[in-house]
Structures are given as structure tokens and as C-alpha cells.
Scaffold this motif. Structure first.
Motif, PDB file in Angstrom:
ATOM      1  N   SER A 105      39.468  75.728  20.466  1.00 51.88           N
ATOM      2  CA  SER A 105      38.266  75.053  20.951  1.00 51.88           C
ATOM      3  C   SER A 105      38.572  74.516  22.343  1.00 51.88           C
ATOM      4  O   SER A 105      39.727  74.551  22.788  1.00 51.88           O
ATOM      5  CB  SER A 105      37.874  73.889  20.033  1.00 51.88           C
ATOM      6  N   ILE A 106      37.564  73.984  23.009  1.00 55.81           N
ATOM      7  CA  ILE A 106      37.795  73.346  24.303  1.00 55.81           C
ATOM      8  C   ILE A 106      38.686  72.122  24.116  1.00 55.81           C
ATOM      9  O   ILE A 106      39.596  71.877  24.916  1.00 55.81           O
ATOM     10  CB  ILE A 106      36.464  72.976  24.975  1.00 55.81           C
ATOM     11  N   ILE A 107      38.474  71.356  23.058  1.00 57.65           N
ATOM     12  CA  ILE A 107      39.286  70.158  22.817  1.00 57.65           C
ATOM     13  C   ILE A 107      40.737  70.547  22.531  1.00 57.65           C
ATOM     14  O   ILE A 107      41.663  69.912  23.037  1.00 57.65           O
ATOM     15  CB  ILE A 107      38.677  69.308  21.689  1.00 57.65           C
ATOM     16  N   ASP A 108      40.956  71.603  21.749  1.00 62.25           N
ATOM     17  CA  ASP A 108      42.314  72.105  21.512  1.00 62.25           C
ATOM     18  C   ASP A 108      42.946  72.514  22.839  1.00 62.25           C
ATOM     19  O   ASP A 108      44.102  72.193  23.109  1.00 62.25           O
ATOM     20  CB  ASP A 108      42.264  73.295  20.554  1.00 62.25           C
ATOM     21  N   TYR A 109      42.181  73.196  23.701  1.00 68.25           N
ATOM     22  CA  TYR A 109      42.693  73.624  24.998  1.00 68.25           C
ATOM     23  C   TYR A 109      43.127  72.427  25.844  1.00 68.25           C
ATOM     24  O   TYR A 109      44.220  72.415  26.417  1.00 68.25           O
ATOM     25  CB  TYR A 109      41.641  74.449  25.755  1.00 68.25           C
ATOM     26  N   VAL A 110      42.292  71.402  25.912  1.00 68.31           N
ATOM     27  CA  VAL A 110      42.613  70.203  26.693  1.00 68.31           C
ATOM     28  C   VAL A 110      43.874  69.542  26.151  1.00 68.31           C
ATOM     29  O   VAL A 110      44.770  69.165  26.916  1.00 68.31           O
ATOM     30  CB  VAL A 110      41.432  69.205  26.705  1.00 68.31           C
ATOM     31  N   ALA A 111      43.977  69.409  24.836  1.00 68.66           N
ATOM     32  CA  ALA A 111      45.167  68.789  24.235  1.00 68.66           C
ATOM     33  C   ALA A 111      46.420  69.583  24.580  1.00 68.66           C
ATOM     34  O   ALA A 111      47.451  69.009  24.942  1.00 68.66           O
ATOM     35  CB  ALA A 111      44.995  68.682  22.719  1.00 68.66           C
ATOM     36  N   ARG A 112      46.338  70.890  24.494  1.00 70.80           N
ATOM     37  CA  ARG A 112      47.512  71.720  24.789  1.00 70.80           C
ATOM     38  C   ARG A 112      47.852  71.692  26.281  1.00 70.80           C
ATOM     39  O   ARG A 112      49.028  71.698  26.662  1.00 70.80           O
ATOM     40  CB  ARG A 112      47.265  73.132  24.277  1.00 70.80           C
ATOM     41  N   TYR A 113      46.840  71.632  27.146  1.00 74.90           N
ATOM     42  CA  TYR A 113      47.088  71.501  28.586  1.00 74.90           C
ATOM     43  C   TYR A 113      47.783  70.169  28.884  1.00 74.90           C
ATOM     44  O   TYR A 113      48.758  70.119  29.642  1.00 74.90           O
ATOM     45  CB  TYR A 113      45.776  71.611  29.374  1.00 74.90           C
ATOM     46  N   MET A 114      47.293  69.088  28.275  1.00 80.69           N
ATOM     47  CA  MET A 114      47.897  67.763  28.476  1.00 80.69           C
ATOM     48  C   MET A 114      49.347  67.769  27.974  1.00 80.69           C
ATOM     49  O   MET A 114      50.229  67.203  28.613  1.00 80.69           O
ATOM     50  CB  MET A 114      47.095  66.683  27.760  1.00 80.69           C
ATOM     51  N   GLU A 115      49.575  68.408  26.851  1.00 82.28           N
ATOM     52  CA  GLU A 115      50.926  68.504  26.299  1.00 82.28           C
ATOM     53  C   GLU A 115      51.865  69.212  27.267  1.00 82.28           C
ATOM     54  O   GLU A 115      52.973  68.746  27.528  1.00 82.28           O
ATOM     55  CB  GLU A 115      50.867  69.262  24.974  1.00 82.28           C
ATOM     56  N   LEU A 116      51.411  70.327  27.813  1.00 87.97           N
ATOM     57  CA  LEU A 116      52.247  71.102  28.737  1.00 87.97           C
ATOM     58  C   LEU A 116      52.540  70.374  30.041  1.00 87.97           C
ATOM     59  O   LEU A 116      53.621  70.494  30.610  1.00 87.97           O
ATOM     60  CB  LEU A 116      51.566  72.435  29.070  1.00 87.97           C
ATOM     61  N   HIS A 117      51.566  69.620  30.543  1.00 90.33           N
ATOM     62  CA  HIS A 117      51.679  69.085  31.894  1.00 90.33           C
ATOM     63  C   HIS A 117      51.952  67.585  31.986  1.00 90.33           C
ATOM     64  O   HIS A 117      52.292  67.101  33.065  1.00 90.33           O
ATOM     65  CB  HIS A 117      50.428  69.442  32.704  1.00 90.33           C
ATOM     66  N   PHE A 118      51.808  66.837  30.885  1.00 89.89           N
ATOM     67  CA  PHE A 118      51.950  65.393  30.972  1.00 89.89           C
ATOM     68  C   PHE A 118      52.882  64.771  29.945  1.00 89.89           C
ATOM     69  O   PHE A 118      53.036  63.558  29.925  1.00 89.89           O
ATOM     70  CB  PHE A 118      50.575  64.711  30.901  1.00 89.89           C
ATOM     71  N   LEU A 119      53.516  65.575  29.086  1.00 90.90           N
ATOM     72  CA  LEU A 119      54.500  65.034  28.148  1.00 90.90           C
ATOM     73  C   LEU A 119      55.880  65.544  28.514  1.00 90.90           C
ATOM     74  O   LEU A 119      56.048  66.705  28.844  1.00 90.90           O
ATOM     75  CB  LEU A 119      54.176  65.441  26.708  1.00 90.90           C
ATOM     76  N   GLU A 120      56.851  64.656  28.436  1.00 89.49           N
ATOM     77  CA  GLU A 120      58.235  65.031  28.717  1.00 89.49           C
ATOM     78  C   GLU A 120      59.124  64.550  27.591  1.00 89.49           C
ATOM     79  O   GLU A 120      58.832  63.553  26.930  1.00 89.49           O
ATOM     80  CB  GLU A 120      58.714  64.393  30.025  1.00 89.49           C
ATOM     81  N   ASP A 121      60.220  65.275  27.369  1.00 90.31           N
ATOM     82  CA  ASP A 121      61.203  64.794  26.405  1.00 90.31           C
ATOM     83  C   ASP A 121      62.119  63.784  27.101  1.00 90.31           C
ATOM     84  O   ASP A 121      61.910  63.451  28.263  1.00 90.31           O
ATOM     85  CB  ASP A 121      61.995  65.954  25.794  1.00 90.31           C
ATOM     86  N   GLY A 122      63.103  63.277  26.432  1.00 95.35           N
ATOM     87  CA  GLY A 122      63.983  62.253  26.989  1.00 95.35           C
ATOM     88  C   GLY A 122      64.770  62.714  28.208  1.00 95.35           C
ATOM     89  O   GLY A 122      65.307  61.900  28.944  1.00 95.35           O
ATOM     90  N   GLU A 123      64.850  64.023  28.438  1.00 99.80           N
ATOM     91  CA  GLU A 123      65.620  64.551  29.563  1.00 99.80           C
ATOM     92  C   GLU A 123      64.727  65.034  30.697  1.00 99.80           C
ATOM     93  O   GLU A 123      65.169  65.749  31.572  1.00 99.80           O
ATOM     94  CB  GLU A 123      66.524  65.687  29.070  1.00 99.80           C
ATOM     95  N   GLY A 124      63.460  64.642  30.688  1.00 98.33           N
ATOM     96  CA  GLY A 124      62.550  64.975  31.782  1.00 98.33           C
ATOM     97  C   GLY A 124      61.951  66.355  31.713  1.00 98.33           C
ATOM     98  O   GLY A 124      61.293  66.798  32.636  1.00 98.33           O
ATOM     99  N   ARG A 125      62.157  67.070  30.597  1.00 95.91           N
ATOM    100  CA  ARG A 125      61.553  68.397  30.439  1.00 95.91           C
ATOM    101  C   ARG A 125      60.251  68.271  29.662  1.00 95.91           C
ATOM    102  O   ARG A 125      60.110  67.394  28.810  1.00 95.91           O
ATOM    103  CB  ARG A 125      62.508  69.322  29.666  1.00 95.91           C
ATOM    104  N   ARG A 126      59.315  69.180  29.943  1.00 93.20           N
ATOM    105  CA  ARG A 126      58.065  69.193  29.175  1.00 93.20           C
ATOM    106  C   ARG A 126      58.394  69.525  27.735  1.00 93.20           C
ATOM    107  O   ARG A 126      59.293  70.294  27.444  1.00 93.20           O
ATOM    108  CB  ARG A 126      57.094  70.215  29.732  1.00 93.20           C
ATOM    109  N   GLN A 127      57.638  68.936  26.826  1.00 92.37           N
ATOM    110  CA  GLN A 127      57.867  69.193  25.412  1.00 92.37           C
ATOM    111  C   GLN A 127      56.596  69.722  24.764  1.00 92.37           C
ATOM    112  O   GLN A 127      55.504  69.463  25.240  1.00 92.37           O
ATOM    113  CB  GLN A 127      58.333  67.949  24.675  1.00 92.37           C
ATOM    114  N   ARG A 128      56.732  70.433  23.684  1.00 92.96           N
ATOM    115  CA  ARG A 128      55.601  70.931  22.901  1.00 92.96           C
ATOM    116  C   ARG A 128      55.636  70.237  21.549  1.00 92.96           C
ATOM    117  O   ARG A 128      56.674  70.143  20.925  1.00 92.96           O
ATOM    118  CB  ARG A 128      55.701  72.441  22.677  1.00 92.96           C
ATOM    119  N   LEU A 129      54.497  69.739  21.116  1.00 90.10           N
ATOM    120  CA  LEU A 129      54.411  69.105  19.795  1.00 90.10           C
ATOM    121  C   LEU A 129      53.973  70.108  18.766  1.00 90.10           C
ATOM    122  O   LEU A 129      53.293  71.026  19.025  1.00 90.10           O
ATOM    123  CB  LEU A 129      53.422  67.941  19.828  1.00 90.10           C
TER     124      LEU A 129
END
Length: 129
Positions: A105-129
């Protein structure tokens, strides 16, 4: 009536940086804009759908307004991703983004985009939930 433990809204600066991303899900084109706090955290989102005035466009605008207010009141991006990722409704299917080849969905797309571009793990790398 007094409010104990009142939560305050963090306001975005008058002039702010943002990221705008063009996307398409099964031919439904749109632009996602993420307004940023001074420290680079997302503080608001806007989605402009190509078909203005449609029910889909109106519902997406309502979602963006609620999502933005939640971010400004302290909702962590990680929590938003967990809640919105995987929501399924039309339009869904293939996208124009090779990082997110399919969206539910569009909402799923936005969540996945935010995950890719605005979440980082403890070592500064992007993380996937």
C-alpha cells in the motif's frame, strides 16, 4: 483541570531541510516529502498524489497530517515503521523504486522508505525491521 505529565509538541524550524522522493505504485504516481528537524530527524511528511481530489488523495493527506503530528509529539520513527509497515490495500504491487520493488500500500511504502532512510543501527548503518 490540570494535566500531569503533559507532553509537548516539538516544532519544526521555520526554514527546514527536507527530502522529496518521487514514487509510483502500480502506476499511481506521487511525491513523498519528509521535512526534517535541525538534527536530521523526520518531523513531518507530505504526499502529493498525481490524481488530486480523489478519495485516495484525501485519505493520504489525512494520514500525513496524523503521522506528522505524532512525530512532533515524540513518536519514534521505529515505532511508526513497526505500526505501518505491512498494511495492505490498493494500490499495491510493483513500484518505481529498486530499493522497494513491491509495496502492499502507499502507507507500507512510506514506512519502508522511512525505515531505509531514517533508521540506523548502533553502528550508524541503516537497519531493516
Amino acid at each position: 483541570m490540570s494535566r500531569k505529565n503533559e507532553i509537548s509538541r516539538e516544532k519544526l524550524p521555520e526554514i527546514r531541510d527536507s527530502v522529496t522522493h518521487k514514487f509510483s505504485i502500480m502506476g499511481h504516481e506521487g511525491y513523498l516529502t519528509v521535512g526534517l528537524f535541525e538534527d536530521g530527524r523526520p518531523g513531518e511528511i507530505f504526499i502529493k498524489m498525481a490524481k488530486e481530489g480523489s478519495t485516495l488523495s484525501g485519505l493520504v493527506q489525512g494520514f500525513c497530517r496524523a503521522f506528522s503530528i505524532a512525530l512532533q509529539y515524540g513518536l519514534p520513527v521505529e515505532e511508526a515503521v513497526l505500526r505501518f509497515k505491512g498494511m495492505r490495500f490498493e494500490p499495491f504491487g510493483t513500484t518505481s523504486n529498486p530499493e522497494i520493488p513491491e509495496a502492499m500500500s502507499i502507507i507500507d511504502y512510506v514506512a519502508r522508505y522511512m525505515e531505509l532512510h531514517f533508521l540506523e543501527d548502533g553502528e550508524g548503518r541503516r537497519q531493516r525491521l
